[in-house]
Design a protein around this motif. Sequence first.
Motif, PDB file in Angstrom:
ATOM      1  N   GLU A 532       0.841  -1.218   0.000  1.00  0.00           N
ATOM      2  CA  GLU A 532       0.000   0.000   0.000  1.00  0.00           C
ATOM      3  C   GLU A 532       0.867   1.254   0.000  1.00  0.00           C
ATOM      4  O   GLU A 532       0.608   2.227  -0.711  1.00  0.00           O
ATOM      5  N   LEU A 533       1.943   1.195   0.804  1.00  0.00           N
ATOM      6  CA  LEU A 533       2.819   2.375   0.885  1.00  0.00           C
ATOM      7  C   LEU A 533       3.526   2.599  -0.455  1.00  0.00           C
ATOM      8  O   LEU A 533       3.563   3.718  -0.986  1.00  0.00           O
ATOM      9  N   LEU A 534       4.057   1.530  -1.046  1.00  0.00           N
ATOM     10  CA  LEU A 534       4.753   1.670  -2.337  1.00  0.00           C
ATOM     11  C   LEU A 534       3.784   2.199  -3.397  1.00  0.00           C
ATOM     12  O   LEU A 534       4.120   3.057  -4.209  1.00  0.00           O
ATOM     13  N   ASP A 535       2.551   1.695  -3.345  1.00  0.00           N
ATOM     14  CA  ASP A 535       1.541   2.107  -4.334  1.00  0.00           C
ATOM     15  C   ASP A 535       1.237   3.592  -4.191  1.00  0.00           C
ATOM     16  O   ASP A 535       1.097   4.322  -5.181  1.00  0.00           O
ATOM     17  N   MET A 536       1.201   4.069  -2.952  1.00  0.00           N
ATOM     18  CA  MET A 536       0.950   5.501  -2.711  1.00  0.00           C
ATOM     19  C   MET A 536       2.088   6.322  -3.326  1.00  0.00           C
ATOM     20  O   MET A 536       1.846   7.286  -4.071  1.00  0.00           O
ATOM     21  N   PHE A 537       3.317   5.922  -3.056  1.00  0.00           N
ATOM     22  CA  PHE A 537       4.456   6.669  -3.615  1.00  0.00           C
ATOM     23  C   PHE A 537       4.432   6.629  -5.142  1.00  0.00           C
ATOM     24  O   PHE A 537       4.675   7.643  -5.805  1.00  0.00           O
ATOM     25  N   ASP A 538       4.102   5.488  -5.716  1.00  0.00           N
ATOM     26  CA  ASP A 538       4.083   5.380  -7.186  1.00  0.00           C
ATOM     27  C   ASP A 538       3.046   6.336  -7.780  1.00  0.00           C
ATOM     28  O   ASP A 538       3.286   6.980  -8.799  1.00  0.00           O
ATOM     29  N   ARG A 539       1.893   6.453  -7.111  1.00  0.00           N
ATOM     30  CA  ARG A 539       0.857   7.396  -7.576  1.00  0.00           C
ATOM     31  C   ARG A 539       1.425   8.811  -7.607  1.00  0.00           C
ATOM     32  O   ARG A 539       1.239   9.576  -8.551  1.00  0.00           O
ATOM     33  N   VAL A 540       2.197   9.145  -6.558  1.00  0.00           N
ATOM     34  CA  VAL A 540       2.777  10.494  -6.471  1.00  0.00           C
ATOM     35  C   VAL A 540       3.855  10.663  -7.538  1.00  0.00           C
ATOM     36  O   VAL A 540       3.862  11.638  -8.296  1.00  0.00           O
ATOM     37  N   PHE A 541       4.743   9.680  -7.680  1.00  0.00           N
ATOM     38  CA  PHE A 541       5.817   9.791  -8.688  1.00  0.00           C
ATOM     39  C   PHE A 541       5.208  10.040 -10.077  1.00  0.00           C
ATOM     40  O   PHE A 541       5.708  10.831 -10.868  1.00  0.00           O
ATOM     41  N   ASP A 542       4.117   9.345 -10.354  1.00  0.00           N
ATOM     42  CA  ASP A 542       3.539   9.413 -11.700  1.00  0.00           C
ATOM     43  C   ASP A 542       2.860  10.747 -11.960  1.00  0.00           C
ATOM     44  O   ASP A 542       2.405  11.024 -13.057  1.00  0.00           O
ATOM     45  N   SER A 543       2.799  11.587 -10.915  1.00  0.00           N
ATOM     46  CA  SER A 543       2.116  12.888 -11.058  1.00  0.00           C
ATOM     47  C   SER A 543       3.078  14.032 -11.351  1.00  0.00           C
ATOM     48  O   SER A 543       2.640  15.159 -11.590  1.00  0.00           O
ATOM     49  N   TYR A 544       4.391  13.753 -11.297  1.00  0.00           N
ATOM     50  CA  TYR A 544       5.359  14.852 -11.451  1.00  0.00           C
ATOM     51  C   TYR A 544       6.446  14.439 -12.440  1.00  0.00           C
ATOM     52  O   TYR A 544       7.163  13.472 -12.202  1.00  0.00           O
ATOM     53  N   ASP A 545       6.582  15.176 -13.548  1.00  0.00           N
ATOM     54  CA  ASP A 545       7.520  14.735 -14.603  1.00  0.00           C
ATOM     55  C   ASP A 545       8.977  14.962 -14.210  1.00  0.00           C
ATOM     56  O   ASP A 545       9.872  14.434 -14.853  1.00  0.00           O
ATOM     57  N   PHE A 546       9.217  15.711 -13.115  1.00  0.00           N
ATOM     58  CA  PHE A 546      10.624  15.924 -12.718  1.00  0.00           C
ATOM     59  C   PHE A 546      11.088  14.844 -11.736  1.00  0.00           C
ATOM     60  O   PHE A 546      12.239  14.859 -11.310  1.00  0.00           O
ATOM     61  N   VAL A 547      10.173  13.929 -11.378  1.00  0.00           N
ATOM     62  CA  VAL A 547      10.624  12.759 -10.590  1.00  0.00           C
ATOM     63  C   VAL A 547      11.214  11.769 -11.580  1.00  0.00           C
ATOM     64  O   VAL A 547      10.493  11.239 -12.441  1.00  0.00           O
ATOM     65  N   ARG A 548      12.518  11.532 -11.500  1.00  0.00           N
ATOM     66  CA  ARG A 548      13.202  10.748 -12.529  1.00  0.00           C
ATOM     67  C   ARG A 548      13.836   9.475 -11.955  1.00  0.00           C
ATOM     68  O   ARG A 548      14.760   8.917 -12.529  1.00  0.00           O
ATOM     69  N   GLY A 549      13.302   9.079 -10.776  1.00  0.00           N
ATOM     70  CA  GLY A 549      13.801   7.814 -10.238  1.00  0.00           C
ATOM     71  C   GLY A 549      13.131   7.435  -8.941  1.00  0.00           C
ATOM     72  O   GLY A 549      12.689   8.298  -8.185  1.00  0.00           O
ATOM     73  N   GLU A 550      13.025   6.094  -8.763  1.00  0.00           N
ATOM     74  CA  GLU A 550      12.395   5.556  -7.558  1.00  0.00           C
ATOM     75  C   GLU A 550      13.257   4.411  -7.035  1.00  0.00           C
ATOM     76  O   GLU A 550      13.474   3.430  -7.755  1.00  0.00           O
ATOM     77  N   GLN A 551      13.790   4.594  -5.822  1.00  0.00           N
ATOM     78  CA  GLN A 551      14.693   3.591  -5.244  1.00  0.00           C
ATOM     79  C   GLN A 551      14.275   3.324  -3.792  1.00  0.00           C
ATOM     80  O   GLN A 551      14.777   3.955  -2.872  1.00  0.00           O
ATOM     81  N   PRO A 552      13.271   2.453  -3.602  1.00  0.00           N
ATOM     82  CA  PRO A 552      12.783   2.181  -2.247  1.00  0.00           C
ATOM     83  C   PRO A 552      13.875   1.619  -1.332  1.00  0.00           C
ATOM     84  O   PRO A 552      14.887   1.094  -1.808  1.00  0.00           O
ATOM     85  N   TRP A 553      13.675   1.842  -0.064  1.00  0.00           N
ATOM     86  CA  TRP A 553      14.595   1.382   0.975  1.00  0.00           C
ATOM     87  C   TRP A 553      14.028   0.131   1.572  1.00  0.00           C
ATOM     88  O   TRP A 553      12.907   0.139   2.081  1.00  0.00           O
ATOM     89  N   ASN A 554      14.684  -0.957   1.429  1.00  0.00           N
ATOM     90  CA  ASN A 554      16.004  -1.294   0.943  1.00  0.00           C
ATOM     91  C   ASN A 554      15.858  -2.512   0.042  1.00  0.00           C
ATOM     92  O   ASN A 554      14.810  -3.174   0.079  1.00  0.00           O
ATOM     93  N   LEU A 555      16.879  -2.879  -0.708  1.00  0.00           N
ATOM     94  CA  LEU A 555      16.773  -4.115  -1.500  1.00  0.00           C
ATOM     95  C   LEU A 555      16.441  -5.284  -0.584  1.00  0.00           C
ATOM     96  O   LEU A 555      15.569  -6.098  -0.859  1.00  0.00           O
ATOM     97  N   ALA A 556      17.186  -5.361   0.554  1.00  0.00           N
ATOM     98  CA  ALA A 556      17.010  -6.522   1.452  1.00  0.00           C
ATOM     99  C   ALA A 556      17.042  -6.053   2.906  1.00  0.00           C
ATOM    100  O   ALA A 556      17.599  -5.004   3.227  1.00  0.00           O
ATOM    101  N   ASP A 557      16.416  -6.831   3.779  1.00  0.00           N
ATOM    102  CA  ASP A 557      16.514  -6.579   5.221  1.00  0.00           C
ATOM    103  C   ASP A 557      17.988  -6.607   5.610  1.00  0.00           C
ATOM    104  O   ASP A 557      18.791  -7.315   4.993  1.00  0.00           O
TER     105      ASP A 557
END
Length: 599
Positions: A532-557
Amino acid sequence: MEKGLLYPVTNKFREDQKLDGLWDFKFDPAEQGEAKGWTTGFDDPIKMPVPASFNDFFTDKDSREYTGDFWYAKKFFVPTYMDGKAIQLRFGAATHRATVYVNGKEIRSHEGGFLPFTADISDAVKLGKENIVALKMNNELHRDALPAGDTATLKNGKKMAKPFFDFYNYSGLNRSVHLLAVPKENIYDYSTTYEVSDDQATVHYSVEATKDADVKVSLADEDGNVVATSEGKSGDLVVKNPTLWQVRDAYLYTIKFELIDGGKAVDEYSDEIGLRTIEIKGHEILVNHKSVYLRGFGRHEDSIYAGRAFDLNVERRDMNLMDWIGANSFRSSHYPYDEQVYKFADREGILITDEVPAVGFKMAAASFLGGLDQSFFDGDWIDELYKKHIDQVRDMIKRDKNHPSVLAWSLCNEPDTSTDSAVPYFTKLFNDSKDLDPEKRPRTFTLNEDDTFEKSKCLQFPDFYLLNRYPGWYHKWGYEISDGEAGLRAELDEWKNSDIDKPIVFSEYGADTEPGLHKLPSIMWSEEYQIELLDMFDRVFDSYDFVRGEQPWNLADFQTVEGNMRVNGNKKGIFTRDRQPKAAAFFLKKRWTSLPLDY
Ligand SMILES: CCC[C@@H]1NC[C@@H](O)[C@H](O)[C@H]1C(=O)O
């Protein structure tokens, strides 16, 4: 600052022997190792694997948590055929500081636990005989060192690391140790910059050698065909119809330098390079003049048993996970990784934001971890800290500058930039680092939750922005996440309405998630909530053309200090610590594999 940091090779002039394996190890809480003659070895050693952090091998807490002086030692043979060469020991990483002795003679010291250093032992070794190397090491944390923290002394007299950062203070010889023999007159550095177009690429090269001698240069394609040659310590290699290094479509050429003295070759150094350019243009990140949208992760060099040690097996798995999920980038949070990681990324066509271990420069973080609450940059430790900081920026760029995978340099993680006292520090840092990279790749640092568009005093420095934002976890969490989204949008609207036109990459966002915890509807810590949290951020990223990358924390525990906010480490991983997927991995795979490269 190290003179040269070329990766070790064996060729007709050079020899590289790894000294990995079991070393003698001993704690030295009384700090009497020198007085007791441990510089030539010691009795009752623990047999300790190298490369490895020492911490997690132990079954007692005093040993795992040990903070202070400790020693490594190993006997090694120097063959007579090395006579006449410069004989060196190269340490990939000694965390956090070390003094090197060979046959009891002090050779050199080094500060900084995540970058290599070389000790010239030519005058200390016995040829054709067994020699002994001993290292006195120390893993204490200080506010005037990287990474920042304190070292407390408990009432029982034992020392304890108090990190101002959220990863475990794994310590030891975390990367390989090499015995090297190189010509006394040798090539000790080189650099390349590029110009590329569809039908031609030009490699501008320069070589550093110990002698002002002739240099022959050749460039070969992946089939070994020489495609360009040149002469001189600097010059151009022009390649017609080149195969460019592309994101997720890598192609590596081999550049070869020969040092010619008195008409004959006396040294040689070859390396794999990629023909590509990196640019920031407006709010776009360009590779070979084409826009790239970053999707990937913040990572850690972290795994069970060997802690922070570089493990080729883990790296192979991580690279496969990033390929599987559709990632094209990662940040080397929060320190430069082992050189073999960059070689992997060169071959995989992955972009790296290379980060120096300037982490914990924020007392608020320290207060979360038990420190003071003041501006970090008002401290009386800043001058001494800066000397180490810029030194490690210099060595990181010197070591990693020739990798096509390196996209950018992150000069700090989440510093406290909300007060005016940060400005002179960052002014100096960005001035002193601006000419270190021949390719002039972008420089940046991550902006923490508190360092927003409104509050940060240091937005003038980064070439592009790395935002670490945690609505939905550290604030406006759970059912309040809708307010978190509103706040995130409000900040991005400020960026949008400002006169700043630079890319923004979200370099951290996420939720601690216990694998296997399911709840309908979701609750925090459940796998459903992480999505749900990742989906919320993705909705926001997709709303701004100057967001040019998404790197969630972290690859692994990954492992952290114990505390009431951590369940055996940080659980924000998209994968578990043993590299198995949480539900969020499938969610991200679906999104990332559907996005075009220049999304
Ligand atoms: C609000 C700061 C978040 C913080 N950022 C730095 C990382 O090294 C930590 O792991 C991460 C966390 O607490 O999860």
